[in-house]
Design an enzyme around this catalytic site. Sequence first.
Site, PDB file in Angstrom:
ATOM      1  N   ASP A  67      -1.746   2.857  -3.559  1.00 18.49           N
ATOM      2  CA  ASP A  67      -3.057   2.295  -3.842  1.00 18.49           C
ATOM      3  C   ASP A  67      -3.880   2.412  -2.565  1.00 18.49           C
ATOM      4  O   ASP A  67      -3.349   2.201  -1.466  1.00 18.49           O
ATOM      5  CB  ASP A  67      -2.947   0.821  -4.227  1.00 18.49           C
ATOM      6  CG  ASP A  67      -2.380   0.606  -5.618  1.00 18.49           C
ATOM      7  OD1 ASP A  67      -1.891   1.581  -6.228  1.00 18.49           O
ATOM      8  OD2 ASP A  67      -2.416  -0.543  -6.097  1.00 18.49           O
ATOM      9  N   HIS A 123       4.848   5.971  -2.562  1.00 16.32           N
ATOM     10  CA  HIS A 123       5.697   6.702  -3.487  1.00 16.32           C
ATOM     11  C   HIS A 123       5.554   8.211  -3.291  1.00 16.32           C
ATOM     12  O   HIS A 123       4.592   8.680  -2.676  1.00 16.32           O
ATOM     13  CB  HIS A 123       5.321   6.338  -4.926  1.00 16.32           C
ATOM     14  CG  HIS A 123       5.512   4.895  -5.261  1.00 16.32           C
ATOM     15  ND1 HIS A 123       6.436   4.455  -6.183  1.00 16.32           N
ATOM     16  CD2 HIS A 123       4.895   3.776  -4.785  1.00 16.32           C
ATOM     17  CE1 HIS A 123       6.380   3.128  -6.274  1.00 16.32           C
ATOM     18  NE2 HIS A 123       5.453   2.694  -5.429  1.00 16.32           N
ATOM     19  N   SER A 225      -2.524  -0.603   5.886  1.00 16.69           N
ATOM     20  CA  SER A 225      -2.661   0.481   6.848  1.00 16.69           C
ATOM     21  C   SER A 225      -3.280   1.693   6.174  1.00 16.69           C
ATOM     22  O   SER A 225      -4.111   1.558   5.295  1.00 16.69           O
ATOM     23  CB  SER A 225      -1.314   0.816   7.471  1.00 16.69           C
ATOM     24  OG  SER A 225      -1.506   1.619   8.614  1.00 16.69           O
TER      25      SER A 225
END
Length: 260
Positions: A67, A123, A225
Amino acid sequence: MGWYSKIQSPTLTSLSISIWRIFSPDLDFSEAKKHSFNSLHECFIRQLKEGVRPIDTYKGGVVSPCDGIVGSHGKVDNGVVYQAKGFPYHVADLIPDKALQKRLQNGCYVTLRLTSTMYHRFHAPIDCEVDKVTYISGDTWNVNPIALTRIKNLFCKNERAFIELKTGHKDECLVLVPVAAILVASMQFHCLAAPLNLRYKGPNVLPCSALYNKGDEMGYFEHGSTILVFASSEFVINEGIRQGQRIKMGEPLLHKATFR
């Protein structure tokens, strides 16, 4: 902050989250597996319910690994990319691997910034193999838009790692560069035994052996981050990607130039 976030106290954690919400009203646990936590660390690295991040299955596609908010993106121009308008940096300063630098020439890149309230796990953006993680210790500058327009070569100064994703096609090159930032500044890769942070004193190149299907979890940040996605010229950025856009893990990001 790392010490504070790992204090095991549901009461303190609930109070901290209430204060956090005052400053970050977009903090949302509706998609999370758990809605209450024993520590802020548990909250930061929370997992999501099954199915809330469907993975795009387009054969020639590369999905977002996390995200995030799309930042600077575009072509790798003679080894130069941008952290923000007017703030160029050299891929060689970010990824000190000459073979990868050469393979990324004339490729493309996308900057994905994770805010503190977002889902912090990342991911695999494509079916791939990982045989090593290269860790680079560094600073922990904030990576928000204001800092990116004030501090030159910020990503190249900060603590980071880079990982080549081997797709089985020798002409293709995909590299993920997770960049740590202010506060906790720690990264955990599931293919490695220990987290990577400023206390790590081991070798920079860490061999591993991991196979991932597109969408498989690779690890997590212990706070917000940035992840930089680099790809060789065999890939192009999807037309709908624009700066400032919020993107979710599993949504289309790049595609092979030979696919339509």
